[in-house]
Scaffold this active site. Structure first.
Site, PDB file in Angstrom:
ATOM      1  N   ASP A 288       0.459  11.635  -3.099  1.00  0.00           N
ATOM      2  CA  ASP A 288       1.338  10.533  -3.498  1.00  0.00           C
ATOM      3  C   ASP A 288       1.996  10.805  -4.851  1.00  0.00           C
ATOM      4  O   ASP A 288       3.113  10.343  -5.120  1.00  0.00           O
ATOM      5  CB  ASP A 288       0.553   9.203  -3.517  1.00  0.00           C
TER       6      ASP A 288
ATOM      7  N   GLY B 220       0.826  -1.218   0.000  1.00  0.00           N
ATOM      8  CA  GLY B 220       0.000   0.000   0.000  1.00  0.00           C
ATOM      9  C   GLY B 220       0.854   1.260   0.000  1.00  0.00           C
ATOM     10  O   GLY B 220       0.389   2.316   0.410  1.00  0.00           O
TER      11      GLY B 220
HETATM   12  O1  PMV Z   1      -3.941   4.880   1.656  1.00  0.00           O
HETATM   13  P1  PMV Z   1      -2.957   5.766   1.018  1.00  0.00           P
HETATM   14  O2  PMV Z   1      -1.555   5.486   1.491  1.00  0.00           O
HETATM   15  O3  PMV Z   1      -3.061   5.821  -0.448  1.00  0.00           O
HETATM   16  O4  PMV Z   1      -3.217   7.249   1.558  1.00  0.00           O
HETATM   17  C1  PMV Z   1      -4.442   7.921   1.382  1.00  0.00           C
HETATM   18  C2  PMV Z   1      -4.346   9.271   2.019  1.00  0.00           C
HETATM   19  C3  PMV Z   1      -5.656  10.042   2.094  1.00  0.00           C
HETATM   20  O5  PMV Z   1      -5.367  11.304   2.689  1.00  0.00           O
HETATM   21  C4  PMV Z   1      -6.658   9.325   2.963  1.00  0.00           C
HETATM   22  C5  PMV Z   1      -6.272  10.238   0.711  1.00  0.00           C
HETATM   23  C6  PMV Z   1      -5.563  11.263  -0.152  1.00  0.00           C
HETATM   24  O6  PMV Z   1      -5.778  11.230  -1.371  1.00  0.00           O
HETATM   25  O7  PMV Z   1      -4.819  12.120   0.369  1.00  0.00           O
END
Ligand code: PMV
Length: 323
Positions: A155, A108
């Site tokens: 990300d 993840g």
């Molecule tokens: O689950 P991950 O590691 O892809 O993180 C998501 C993070 C959130 O803040 C919940 C969603 C986002 O797009 O920022």
């Protein structure tokens, strides 16, 4: 024409998850779990996608891939959405084979965002387009929104810029930070609830109880600002305390899990300066801040509590073309 390969790293969310979807900042670091995307030009009028996660390649007509909202299988949805972003603006002059490669288990830690960014970067290079990092971000972000509807894009910033980044919803602010090597241990909880469903759950909670959730997001913002300062100054003790408060906020949003809690408490009891989940929650990874002395006991405690250690270099390099 020669094949082109681009690669991009995954990410570890440090602070600000969920709040960053609602116009607040977060802190993210690149995890060197790289996804490689190779484009091999062909003289056909088709696009064939090979992915290490699907047994069979998929072939599409060149004329169709510019449509952003096709119902592609989940394993190739992000790369095809990324192809569509470029193809809409720049007609593809010939077909190609697209091959993605990455580690078998991504914990993840951002394999879809890395694949999206590497696809945009590689296809732009194949077509001779030069994109700024900002243009690359916006194309990749639109691709992700077409698949996922609601996402902050944090990300993608990690995949493009690498290192550790201060990031604000939708890339309104993206500031690479000069931080020292992070004394962090990462543990995988062994399971995952989909990010999209957790983001939706938090959205519903926010709709139902705005007076309770808005202050949590506001506090998350203050923690991010303070944590940014601690990261830059190497103030680890204070950073650990902020991590524990951040974990409390994630719990209040309902995204903690029993397994994550086990690993987090095990790490703290073994001497971690702080520990929290990373990302959407419900599973995936937690991380603990350690000293030289506590690193080994913390690693052992995470494993004894049923976690899997993820030994990836952090603060890694952003997207690049492979020569
Ligand atoms: O689950 P991950 O590691 O892809 O993180 C998501 C993070 C959130 O803040 C919940 C969603 C986002 O797009 O920022």
């Amino acid at each position: 024409m020669n094949p082109v390969t681009a690669s991009a790293p995954g990410k570890l969310m440090l602070f600000g998850e969920h709040a960053v979807v609602y116009d607040h900042p977060c802190l993210v670091t690149a995890a060197d779990l790289r996804i490689y995307v190779t484009f091999t030009p062909t003289d056909t009028s088709t696009v064939t996608v090979h992915s290490s996660t699907t047994p069979q390649p998929y072939t599409f007509d060149l004329a169709d891939v510019a449509q952003p909202t096709q119902n592609y299988p989940a394993s190739i949805a992000f790369v095809m959405a990324a192809v569509a972003q470029i193809a809409q603006q720049h007609p593809l002059p010939h077909g190609f084979e697209l091959t993605t490669m990455g580690p078998p288990l991504s914990y993840g830690l951002g394999s879809s965002s890395a694949a999206t960014v590497a696809t945009v970067k590689g296809l732009a290079e194949l077509l001779g387009l030069s994109l700024t990092d900002q243009e690359l971000f916006h194309l990749a972000y639109q691709a992700v929104l077409n698949v996922q509807k609601k996402a902050s894009g944090f990300d993608l910033a990690a995949a493009i810029y690498g290192g550790t980044t201060y990031f604000w919803t939708g890339g309104k602010r993206i500031e690479p930070l000069k931080v020292p090597q992070l004394p962090i241990v990462v543990g995988y909880s062994g399971s995952k609830v989909g990010t999209v469903s957790l983001v939706q759950e938090v959205y519903r909670l926010y709709q139902t109880l705005p007076w309770a959730i808005a202050p949590i997001f506001q506090l998350s913002e203050q923690i991010v600002e303070q944590a940014r300062h601690c990261l830059l100054a190497g103030e680890w003790e204070l950073l650990g305390k902020l991590m524990n408060i951040g974990q409390g906020l994630a719990d209040s949003l309902g995204v903690n899990s029993w397994q994550l809690s086990r690993l987090i408490f095990a790490a703290r009891e073994a001497g971690a300066l702080g520990a929290k989940l990373s990302g959407a929650g419900g599973g995936d990874c937690m991380f603990a801040l350690v000293t030289d002395q506590s690193r080994q006991p913390v690693e052992e405690a995470i494993e004894a509590a049923g976690g899997q250690l993820v030994k990836l270099p952090l603060n890694g390099e952003g997207v690049r073309l492979e020569r």
